[in-house]
Design a protein around this motif. Structure first.
Motif, PDB file in Angstrom:
ATOM      1  N   LEU A  79       0.834  -1.211   0.000  1.00 50.38           N
ATOM      2  CA  LEU A  79       0.000   0.000   0.000  1.00 50.38           C
ATOM      3  C   LEU A  79       0.867   1.258   0.000  1.00 50.38           C
ATOM      4  CD1 LEU A  79      -2.871  -1.024   2.453  1.00 50.38           C
ATOM      5  CD2 LEU A  79      -2.953  -0.858  -0.041  1.00 50.38           C
ATOM      6  N   VAL A  80       1.910   1.224   0.836  1.00 47.05           N
ATOM      7  CA  VAL A  80       2.786   2.389   0.890  1.00 47.05           C
ATOM      8  C   VAL A  80       3.499   2.576  -0.453  1.00 47.05           C
ATOM      9  CG1 VAL A  80       4.872   3.335   1.968  1.00 47.05           C
ATOM     10  CG2 VAL A  80       3.094   2.315   3.380  1.00 47.05           C
ATOM     11  N   SER A  81       3.914   1.472  -1.082  1.00 49.98           N
ATOM     12  CA  SER A  81       4.629   1.645  -2.348  1.00 49.98           C
ATOM     13  C   SER A  81       3.704   2.141  -3.452  1.00 49.98           C
ATOM     14  CB  SER A  81       5.372   0.377  -2.766  1.00 49.98           C
ATOM     15  OG  SER A  81       4.570  -0.747  -2.640  1.00 49.98           O
ATOM     16  N   VAL A  82       2.421   1.747  -3.418  1.00 51.69           N
ATOM     17  CA  VAL A  82       1.472   2.289  -4.400  1.00 51.69           C
ATOM     18  C   VAL A  82       1.332   3.798  -4.197  1.00 51.69           C
ATOM     19  CG1 VAL A  82      -0.967   2.342  -5.078  1.00 51.69           C
ATOM     20  CG2 VAL A  82       0.183   0.158  -4.782  1.00 51.69           C
ATOM     21  N   ALA A  83       1.178   4.212  -2.934  1.00 51.92           N
ATOM     22  CA  ALA A  83       1.026   5.642  -2.646  1.00 51.92           C
ATOM     23  C   ALA A  83       2.259   6.421  -3.084  1.00 51.92           C
ATOM     24  CB  ALA A  83       0.764   5.849  -1.154  1.00 51.92           C
ATOM     25  N   ILE A  84       3.438   5.922  -2.677  1.00 53.77           N
ATOM     26  CA  ILE A  84       4.678   6.616  -3.043  1.00 53.77           C
ATOM     27  C   ILE A  84       4.859   6.612  -4.559  1.00 53.77           C
ATOM     28  CG2 ILE A  84       7.208   6.521  -2.909  1.00 53.77           C
ATOM     29  CD1 ILE A  84       6.952   5.528  -0.088  1.00 53.77           C
ATOM     30  N   GLY A  85       4.559   5.470  -5.178  1.00 53.01           N
ATOM     31  CA  GLY A  85       4.705   5.349  -6.629  1.00 53.01           C
ATOM     32  C   GLY A  85       3.850   6.366  -7.359  1.00 53.01           C
ATOM     33  N   ILE A  86       2.615   6.548  -6.919  1.00 56.81           N
ATOM     34  CA  ILE A  86       1.725   7.516  -7.573  1.00 56.81           C
ATOM     35  C   ILE A  86       2.253   8.934  -7.372  1.00 56.81           C
ATOM     36  CG2 ILE A  86      -0.586   8.540  -7.507  1.00 56.81           C
ATOM     37  CD1 ILE A  86      -1.699   5.747  -7.001  1.00 56.81           C
ATOM     38  N   PHE A 133       9.746  -4.890   4.889  1.00 56.13           N
ATOM     39  CA  PHE A 133       8.986  -3.739   4.426  1.00 56.13           C
ATOM     40  C   PHE A 133       9.765  -2.965   3.365  1.00 56.13           C
ATOM     41  CE2 PHE A 133       7.549   0.630   4.674  1.00 56.13           C
ATOM     42  CZ  PHE A 133       6.172   0.504   4.744  1.00 56.13           C
ATOM     43  N   VAL A 134      11.033  -2.710   3.656  1.00 54.29           N
ATOM     44  CA  VAL A 134      11.837  -1.894   2.739  1.00 54.29           C
ATOM     45  C   VAL A 134      12.125  -2.651   1.443  1.00 54.29           C
ATOM     46  CG1 VAL A 134      14.064  -0.753   2.424  1.00 54.29           C
ATOM     47  CG2 VAL A 134      12.819  -0.503   4.569  1.00 54.29           C
ATOM     48  N   LEU A 135      12.412  -3.938   1.533  1.00 45.08           N
ATOM     49  CA  LEU A 135      12.714  -4.689   0.311  1.00 45.08           C
ATOM     50  C   LEU A 135      11.489  -4.750  -0.607  1.00 45.08           C
ATOM     51  CD1 LEU A 135      14.965  -6.264  -1.131  1.00 45.08           C
ATOM     52  CD2 LEU A 135      13.908  -8.347  -0.259  1.00 45.08           C
ATOM     53  N   VAL A 136      10.326  -5.026  -0.035  1.00 44.79           N
ATOM     54  CA  VAL A 136       9.101  -5.067  -0.840  1.00 44.79           C
ATOM     55  C   VAL A 136       8.848  -3.706  -1.473  1.00 44.79           C
ATOM     56  CG1 VAL A 136       6.588  -5.313  -0.749  1.00 44.79           C
ATOM     57  CG2 VAL A 136       8.040  -6.955   0.435  1.00 44.79           C
ATOM     58  N   VAL A 139      11.016  -3.100  -4.548  1.00 46.59           N
ATOM     59  CA  VAL A 139      10.682  -3.803  -5.790  1.00 46.59           C
ATOM     60  C   VAL A 139       9.311  -3.414  -6.337  1.00 46.59           C
ATOM     61  CG1 VAL A 139      12.187  -5.782  -5.414  1.00 46.59           C
ATOM     62  CG2 VAL A 139       9.823  -5.872  -4.606  1.00 46.59           C
ATOM     63  N   ALA A 140       8.394  -3.015  -5.420  1.00 45.22           N
ATOM     64  CA  ALA A 140       7.014  -2.793  -5.860  1.00 45.22           C
ATOM     65  C   ALA A 140       6.757  -1.372  -6.347  1.00 45.22           C
ATOM     66  CB  ALA A 140       6.043  -3.145  -4.738  1.00 45.22           C
ATOM     67  N   ARG A 191      -1.072  -3.813 -10.435  1.00 47.40           N
ATOM     68  CA  ARG A 191      -1.169  -5.269 -10.598  1.00 47.40           C
ATOM     69  C   ARG A 191       0.231  -5.901 -10.679  1.00 47.40           C
ATOM     70  NH1 ARG A 191      -3.329  -8.579 -15.342  1.00 47.40           N
ATOM     71  NH2 ARG A 191      -3.067  -6.696 -16.557  1.00 47.40           N
ATOM     72  N   VAL A 192       1.098  -5.288 -11.461  1.00 46.18           N
ATOM     73  CA  VAL A 192       2.471  -5.777 -11.554  1.00 46.18           C
ATOM     74  C   VAL A 192       3.165  -5.642 -10.202  1.00 46.18           C
ATOM     75  CG1 VAL A 192       4.714  -5.429 -12.670  1.00 46.18           C
ATOM     76  CG2 VAL A 192       2.604  -5.206 -13.994  1.00 46.18           C
ATOM     77  N   ALA A 193       2.897  -4.514  -9.514  1.00 44.79           N
ATOM     78  CA  ALA A 193       3.531  -4.260  -8.218  1.00 44.79           C
ATOM     79  C   ALA A 193       3.168  -5.347  -7.212  1.00 44.79           C
ATOM     80  CB  ALA A 193       3.114  -2.887  -7.689  1.00 44.79           C
ATOM     81  N   TRP A 194       1.922  -5.792  -7.234  1.00 45.98           N
ATOM     82  CA  TRP A 194       1.487  -6.846  -6.307  1.00 45.98           C
ATOM     83  C   TRP A 194       2.254  -8.151  -6.545  1.00 45.98           C
ATOM     84  CZ3 TRP A 194      -0.291  -7.792  -1.814  1.00 45.98           C
ATOM     85  CH2 TRP A 194      -0.881  -9.012  -1.487  1.00 45.98           C
TER      86      TRP A 194
END
Lengths: 260, 263
Positions: A79-86, A133-136, A139-140, A191-194
């Motif tokens: 969830l955090v990586s989706v938010a940061i990614g956006i 947490f950081v590794l995921v 990559v995500a 979807r790819v991130a998951w």
């Protein structure tokens, strides 16, 4: 036979569910048959044994403990990586300078197999939640960044022109044209991130944890308990499949006009 | 009578760094009276779409100016609305939401906006399709939505940019008569850009003929054909004569364009 085929080829929910079931059954049967000939249980265990091992894990509570460890880490980090990614994608799409200077760094980072840095993360952050947490996250986040930027930049010029013609402000152009246009792109990145997040969590748990699916797989394979290994792999596969199917459905729901 | 729209000595030169500047328009002068239906025809590359965007306020002229009621046009405004070519509808919005789009951008609350939109949905023959999405409609229907969206903001001048260019011949003819009906009902001032000479003659009170590269006004022709008009008119000798006359004016340039695009 013909009516059955016709039914299965239909474009209904029931038919597609039956198709999935049918292919799953075929795989299981094939697997069971092959394991009659390959009798070395270190190399291959029949699906029934895997089911038993999985059931055993449920009974003794290990599955639950591992699930809690893995799911909390992977979901929160995802969830955090989706938010940061956006957010990063938005920033890159809004500034040409930022995109030109930051873009190469990001694509360089993206092409490094970050998974290989897992031992380093464990060394820096210790065993447990933080390193997972950081590794995921690492990559995500990239697929979301890339698709967000691409989606925002892809917005149709005629649509923007029409909005401008109706006196839309910059913010209105963003909220009514650019962002809705980018949304299905972003979801495909999510979807790819998951899928990547699941790989990330397993690797992180291989290297540094005392609980989680990755940890369970590693410890089971060290005791040559192939049935248990495959049982956990099956659970991970199910998580991946559920994510992939639901994000694909969300994508279709957000952009029905792209299907036809 | 003073003109509602006045185009005053407009030049447009596109200059991009590292590329040779392109002169799109030179010394464009004309005006349109309130309630008039005027068309601009010209070969492709005559800058007619560019001019329409300058009038709408999407582009700035390099020289000269456009005035609506003696107020200089600097940006898009509610007194003008543009009907674009195909596919400028928001694909994730329904017909009614697309028609109301201009109103919602102007912060009109939804109950009012949708009420206004419904009126123009009905006027453009879209009743029953309010909750369809653009991809579920034919090309002709989509252009009706486009026209309704422009009318819904109640502009004084309707600007149409080759609105029927992407439609097949039969649908185009139907849409032309529909447009005439809508125009008679709403009494808007209309400026239409087209490369179809018969379309321009059929619809307009006046046709302005552009020459190509750079676009200049070559001739203005008053169309004194009686109204209301129907498709029968297209077979009368007067109509055919006018079309023929305009065709001769731009024929050489159209041919030049054809060979240039083929070569």
């Amino acid at each position: 036979m013909r009516p059955i085929f016709d039914f299965l080829e239909q474009d209904t929910r029931l038919a597609s569910l039956l198709r999935v079931l049918l292919s799953a059954i075929c795989v299981l049967v094939l697997w069971q048959v092959v394991s009659l000939f390959v009798t070395n249980r270190l190399l291959l265990v029949p699906p029934a044994d895997v089911a038993v091992a999985l059931f055993h894990e449920i009974q003794n509570g290990d599955l639950w403990t591992n699930a809690v460890a893995t799911v909390t880490a992977v979901v929160s980090s995802f969830l955090v990586s989706v938010a940061i990614g956006i957010v990063i994608g938005l920033a890159l799409a809004s500034s040409r300078l930022l995109s030109l200077t930051g873009g190469p760094v990001l694509s360089a980072l993206n092409s490094v197999p970050i998974i290989a840095l897992a031992p380093l993360f464990v060394a820096w952050l210790g065993l447990g939640f933080a390193s997972k947490f950081v590794l995921v996250l690492m990559v995500a986040v990239f697929p979301v960044v890339v698709t967000t930027e691409a989606g925002l930049r892809a917005a149709d010029k005629p649509l923007i022109e029409a909005a401008r013609s109706f006196n839309a402000t910059k913010l209105q152009i963003f909220t009514t044209v650019t962002f809705p246009y980018a949304l299905p792109f972003i979801v495909s990145g999510v979807r790819v991130a998951w899928a990547r997040a699941l790989v990330g969590i397993v690797v992180a748990e291989f290297f540094g944890s005392f609980a989680g699916f990755g940890f369970a797989i590693l410890s089971a394979s060290q005791t040559f308990d192939t049935a248990r290994v495959l049982g956990y792999v099956f659970v991970l596969g199910a998580m991946g499949l559920i994510g992939s199917v639901s994000f694909a459905a969300l994508e279709r729901h957000l952009a029905p006009w792209r299907q036809e | 009578m003073t003109a509602l729209l006045r185009v005053d000595n407009v030049d447009k030169i596109f200059s991009r760094r590292g590329k040779t500047a392109v002169e799109a328009l030179r010394g464009i002068n004309f005006s349109i009276e309130e309630g008039e239906f005027v068309s601009i025809v010209g070969a492709s590359g005559s800058g007619k779409s560019t001019l329409l965007r300058i009038i709408d306020g999407l582009l700035e002229p390099t020289k000269g100016a456009v005035f609506v009621d003696d107020a200089r046009v600097e940006k898009p405004g509610r007194d003008r609305a543009m009907v674009f070519q195909q596919d400028s509808l928001l694909p994730w919005k329904t017909v009614i939401e697309n028609v109301a789009y201009g109103l919602t951008l102007a912060k009109s609350p939804w109950p009012q906006a949708s009420k206004v939109a419904e009126r123009f949905v009905a006027m453009t023959g879209l009743a029953g399709f309010e909750s369809h999405y653009p991809h579920q409609l034919s090309g002709g229907m989509r252009q009706r939505v486009n026209v309704a969206r422009a009318l819904a903001v109640d502009p004084r001048i309707l600007l149409l940019d080759e609105p029927f260019a992407a439609l097949d011949a039969q649908t185009r003819e139907i849409m032309q008569t529909e447009l005439l009906k809508i125009w008679q009902e709403s009494r808007k001032t209309v400026l239409l850009i087209t490369h179809q000479i018969d379309e321009a003659v059929f619809l307009s009170d006046r046709v302005i003929i552009f020459s190509a590269r750079p676009g200049t006004v070559r001739e203005e022709i008053k169309i004194d054909l009686p109204r209301p008009r129907d498709l029968e008119l297209k077979r009368t000798p007067e109509f055919v004569g006018l079309v023929d006359h305009i065709w001769k004016l731009i024929e050489a340039e159209v041919r030049l364009g054809v060979t240039a695009s083929e070569g």
